[in-house]
Design a protein around this motif. Structure first.
Motif, PDB file in Angstrom:
ATOM      1  N   ILE A 114      77.889 -25.755  83.767  1.00 41.73           N
ATOM      2  CA  ILE A 114      77.771 -25.246  82.393  1.00 41.73           C
ATOM      3  C   ILE A 114      76.329 -25.331  81.911  1.00 41.73           C
ATOM      4  O   ILE A 114      75.839 -24.438  81.218  1.00 41.73           O
ATOM      5  CB  ILE A 114      78.714 -26.033  81.453  1.00 41.73           C
ATOM      6  N   GLU A 115      75.626 -26.401  82.301  1.00 47.41           N
ATOM      7  CA  GLU A 115      74.233 -26.531  81.883  1.00 47.41           C
ATOM      8  C   GLU A 115      73.357 -25.454  82.536  1.00 47.41           C
ATOM      9  O   GLU A 115      72.432 -24.931  81.911  1.00 47.41           O
ATOM     10  CB  GLU A 115      73.694 -27.916  82.214  1.00 47.41           C
ATOM     11  N   VAL A 116      73.639 -25.126  83.788  1.00 47.89           N
ATOM     12  CA  VAL A 116      72.912 -24.037  84.448  1.00 47.89           C
ATOM     13  C   VAL A 116      73.145 -22.731  83.701  1.00 47.89           C
ATOM     14  O   VAL A 116      72.225 -21.929  83.502  1.00 47.89           O
ATOM     15  CB  VAL A 116      73.356 -23.897  85.921  1.00 47.89           C
ATOM     16  N   SER A 117      74.374 -22.524  83.270  1.00 46.24           N
ATOM     17  CA  SER A 117      74.693 -21.326  82.498  1.00 46.24           C
ATOM     18  C   SER A 117      73.892 -21.286  81.203  1.00 46.24           C
ATOM     19  O   SER A 117      73.423 -20.223  80.785  1.00 46.24           O
ATOM     20  CB  SER A 117      76.192 -21.302  82.188  1.00 46.24           C
ATOM     21  N   TYR A 118      73.721 -22.433  80.572  1.00 45.72           N
ATOM     22  CA  TYR A 118      72.998 -22.503  79.306  1.00 45.72           C
ATOM     23  C   TYR A 118      71.491 -22.323  79.495  1.00 45.72           C
ATOM     24  O   TYR A 118      70.837 -21.584  78.755  1.00 45.72           O
ATOM     25  CB  TYR A 118      73.283 -23.849  78.638  1.00 45.72           C
ATOM     26  N   LEU A 119      70.932 -22.985  80.511  1.00 43.48           N
ATOM     27  CA  LEU A 119      69.486 -22.947  80.729  1.00 43.48           C
ATOM     28  C   LEU A 119      69.034 -21.739  81.545  1.00 43.48           C
ATOM     29  O   LEU A 119      67.847 -21.421  81.564  1.00 43.48           O
ATOM     30  CB  LEU A 119      69.037 -24.230  81.443  1.00 43.48           C
ATOM     31  N   SER A 120      69.953 -21.092  82.245  1.00 41.25           N
ATOM     32  CA  SER A 120      69.648 -19.950  83.121  1.00 41.25           C
ATOM     33  C   SER A 120      68.709 -20.335  84.259  1.00 41.25           C
ATOM     34  O   SER A 120      68.010 -19.483  84.819  1.00 41.25           O
ATOM     35  CB  SER A 120      69.030 -18.787  82.319  1.00 41.25           C
ATOM     36  N   SER A 121      68.664 -21.608  84.567  1.00 43.83           N
ATOM     37  CA  SER A 121      67.838 -22.088  85.676  1.00 43.83           C
ATOM     38  C   SER A 121      68.315 -23.486  86.059  1.00 43.83           C
ATOM     39  O   SER A 121      69.127 -24.096  85.355  1.00 43.83           O
ATOM     40  CB  SER A 121      66.357 -22.138  85.277  1.00 43.83           C
ATOM     41  N   ALA A 122      67.812 -23.979  87.195  1.00 46.90           N
ATOM     42  CA  ALA A 122      68.185 -25.316  87.651  1.00 46.90           C
ATOM     43  C   ALA A 122      66.986 -25.979  88.305  1.00 46.90           C
ATOM     44  O   ALA A 122      66.226 -25.332  89.032  1.00 46.90           O
ATOM     45  CB  ALA A 122      69.346 -25.239  88.652  1.00 46.90           C
ATOM     46  N   ILE A 123      66.818 -27.264  88.024  1.00 45.11           N
ATOM     47  CA  ILE A 123      65.767 -28.065  88.655  1.00 45.11           C
ATOM     48  C   ILE A 123      66.385 -29.348  89.176  1.00 45.11           C
ATOM     49  O   ILE A 123      67.469 -29.757  88.745  1.00 45.11           O
ATOM     50  CB  ILE A 123      64.617 -28.385  87.675  1.00 45.11           C
ATOM     51  N   SER A 124      65.691 -29.988  90.091  1.00 41.58           N
ATOM     52  CA  SER A 124      66.262 -31.133  90.793  1.00 41.58           C
ATOM     53  C   SER A 124      66.491 -32.351  89.908  1.00 41.58           C
ATOM     54  O   SER A 124      67.329 -33.192  90.222  1.00 41.58           O
ATOM     55  CB  SER A 124      65.349 -31.539  91.961  1.00 41.58           C
ATOM     56  N   ASN A 125      65.771 -32.457  88.794  1.00 40.60           N
ATOM     57  CA  ASN A 125      65.945 -33.647  87.963  1.00 40.60           C
ATOM     58  C   ASN A 125      66.935 -33.445  86.819  1.00 40.60           C
ATOM     59  O   ASN A 125      66.981 -34.252  85.886  1.00 40.60           O
ATOM     60  CB  ASN A 125      64.594 -34.111  87.401  1.00 40.60           C
ATOM     61  N   GLN A 126      67.737 -32.383  86.889  1.00 39.42           N
ATOM     62  CA  GLN A 126      68.797 -32.231  85.891  1.00 39.42           C
ATOM     63  C   GLN A 126      69.798 -33.372  86.033  1.00 39.42           C
ATOM     64  O   GLN A 126      70.170 -33.763  87.135  1.00 39.42           O
ATOM     65  CB  GLN A 126      69.510 -30.885  86.053  1.00 39.42           C
ATOM     66  N   GLY A 127      70.225 -33.894  84.898  1.00 40.47           N
ATOM     67  CA  GLY A 127      71.148 -35.027  84.906  1.00 40.47           C
ATOM     68  C   GLY A 127      70.482 -36.349  85.204  1.00 40.47           C
ATOM     69  O   GLY A 127      71.169 -37.369  85.298  1.00 40.47           O
ATOM     70  N   LEU A 128      69.154 -36.366  85.331  1.00 38.22           N
ATOM     71  CA  LEU A 128      68.452 -37.601  85.667  1.00 38.22           C
ATOM     72  C   LEU A 128      68.612 -38.620  84.534  1.00 38.22           C
ATOM     73  O   LEU A 128      68.270 -38.355  83.388  1.00 38.22           O
ATOM     74  CB  LEU A 128      66.965 -37.317  85.901  1.00 38.22           C
ATOM     75  N   GLY A 129      69.131 -39.784  84.861  1.00 37.59           N
ATOM     76  CA  GLY A 129      69.331 -40.831  83.868  1.00 37.59           C
ATOM     77  C   GLY A 129      70.552 -40.638  82.983  1.00 37.59           C
ATOM     78  O   GLY A 129      70.840 -41.480  82.123  1.00 37.59           O
ATOM     79  N   LYS A 130      71.281 -39.543  83.162  1.00 33.29           N
ATOM     80  CA  LYS A 130      72.435 -39.270  82.304  1.00 33.29           C
ATOM     81  C   LYS A 130      73.581 -40.260  82.530  1.00 33.29           C
ATOM     82  O   LYS A 130      74.435 -40.420  81.659  1.00 33.29           O
ATOM     83  CB  LYS A 130      72.936 -37.846  82.541  1.00 33.29           C
ATOM     84  N   GLU A 131      73.605 -40.906  83.702  1.00 30.35           N
ATOM     85  CA  GLU A 131      74.664 -41.893  83.930  1.00 30.35           C
ATOM     86  C   GLU A 131      74.600 -43.011  82.893  1.00 30.35           C
ATOM     87  O   GLU A 131      75.639 -43.568  82.490  1.00 30.35           O
ATOM     88  CB  GLU A 131      74.583 -42.478  85.344  1.00 30.35           C
ATOM     89  N   LEU A 132      73.390 -43.339  82.429  1.00 26.64           N
ATOM     90  CA  LEU A 132      73.248 -44.374  81.406  1.00 26.64           C
ATOM     91  C   LEU A 132      73.812 -43.895  80.073  1.00 26.64           C
ATOM     92  O   LEU A 132      74.491 -44.651  79.371  1.00 26.64           O
ATOM     93  CB  LEU A 132      71.771 -44.760  81.255  1.00 26.64           C
ATOM     94  N   SER A 133      73.535 -42.644  79.719  1.00 25.26           N
ATOM     95  CA  SER A 133      74.083 -42.080  78.481  1.00 25.26           C
ATOM     96  C   SER A 133      75.606 -42.004  78.540  1.00 25.26           C
ATOM     97  O   SER A 133      76.297 -42.275  77.549  1.00 25.26           O
ATOM     98  CB  SER A 133      73.502 -40.680  78.237  1.00 25.26           C
TER      99      SER A 133
END
Length: 347
Positions: free
Chosen positions: A257-276
């Motif tokens: 869904i985030e790729v759909s929103y940003l129209s792109s993807a990078i390797s650090n997507q979701g970085l640190g999100k496990e803490l959130s």
């Protein structure tokens, strides 16, 4: 002299009225006590205070555009929190969700860039995410590892795979099946962001499953007392594996869904999100020891986390201090929960 039968019946009815009134008063009192003792009441109250304070001191906070932006932003974390909460209810924890989120984002984007259709790319991505969850679950159940060990390992592995796929570069420029795919993350339904609608629908489903189904009650039983659950004949291993797979699949869905929103993807997507994700679950009252937690709680916990983040930005707080405030809120939330349970009174 005795009264007539009719008089006696009337007196009996009149005598019953005070008793019924007393029962009704006790029922209302017990309901009030339950509401006061409920962890959801406390966090909803905290959220309302935060919203009121920010509306006063940061006028832009209450604007329609800002609130809609908040609902979209919190939805990505919120979707993942639903799976994390299920894992925590069984007494486990999944540290790999942020990396699975990132791996799913770049994998889906890479497949669509290579010409694969939206549906096959998304299905394959979710299967990849599910395989990570299956690996975590098997390590926890069959190899008897502590949950943080395999999930910490897959956190590293999934992030490395995301880097291998992207080679450190962004994946963009793909146009899968027109613009329909981009509406998944960037579109609106009845004026609400589509990711938020998805989050709400998944929350309703998760709430029904946890509270109304046999499967949900079994998850609470495993987290409450795993040994007792095994003695009653529950397949504890199967239940644990299922929640780890669920957690990874929902993390994969958030990445897509985030790729759909940003129209792109990078390797650090979701970085640190496990803490959130873990923070939102804890703030929402999900116990790290297992056996406790509600969907309403994690939903409100997710909202609180985003409101806090957005409020700090609008108030001009240095971005480096945001982690300090979030950590303080987590400690405070756990403290209040311990106070509610009367932990110190039992010592």
């Amino acid at each position: 002299m005795t009264g007539s039968p009719g008089d006696i019946g009337t007196q009996g009815i009149e005598m019953n009225k005070p008793i019924e009134a007393t029962i009704e008063m006790k029922r209302r009192t017990s309901l009030g006590v339950r509401l006061l003792r409920s962890r959801e009441t406390g966090i909803i109250g905290a959220l309302l205070i935060m919203v009121l304070a920010l509306s006063i001191f940061a006028p832009n906070f209450a604007s329609v555009d800002n609130l809609l932006n908040d609902t979209r932003n919190l939805s990505f974390v919120g979707i993942v929190v639903l799976g994390q909460a299920a894992v925590m209810i069984t007494g486990g924890i999944d540290l790999s969700v942020g990396s699975v989120w990132g791996l799913s984002a770049v994998a889906s984007a890479a497949m669509m860039q290579a010409g694969l259709g939206v549906v096959p790319a998304c299905v394959l991505t979710l299967l990849i995410a599910a395989s990570v969850g299956l690996f975590n679950g098997l390590c926890v159940t069959k190899l008897r590892m502590l949950p943080f060990v395999p999930t910490l390992a897959t956190m590293s592995i999934a992030r490395a795979l995301a880097l291998i796929i992207t080679r450190g570069k962004a994946i963009d420029g793909f146009r899968p099946d027109g613009d329909a795919f981009f509406a998944l993350g960037g579109g609106d339904i009845l004026g609400l962001p589509t990711p938020f609608v998805i989050f709400v629908v998944l929350s309703v489903i998760a709430g029904v499953v946890l509270k109304r189904s046999v499967y949900g009650r079994q998850l609470y039983a495993v987290g409450g007392n795993e040994r007792a659950a095994m003695l009653t004949g529950l397949d504890v291993d199967r239940l644990k594996i299922s929640v780890y797979v669920m957690s990874s699949v929902l993390a994969g869905l958030a990445g897509i869904i985030e790729v759909s929103y940003l129209s792109s993807a990078i390797s650090n997507q979701g970085l640190g999100k496990e803490l959130s994700v873990i923070a939102a679950a804890v703030i929402g009252g999900t116990a790290l020891s297992g056996g406790e937690g509600t969907v309403i709680g994690v939903f409100v916990g997710t909202v609180i986390l985003e409101v806090l983040r957005n409020g700090l930005i609008l108030l001009g707080t240095d971005a480096y201090w945001q982690g300090v405030f979030v950590g303080s809120v987590i400690v405070f939330a756990v403290f209040i929960d311990q106070l509610r349970k009367g932990v110190w009174r039992r010592r």
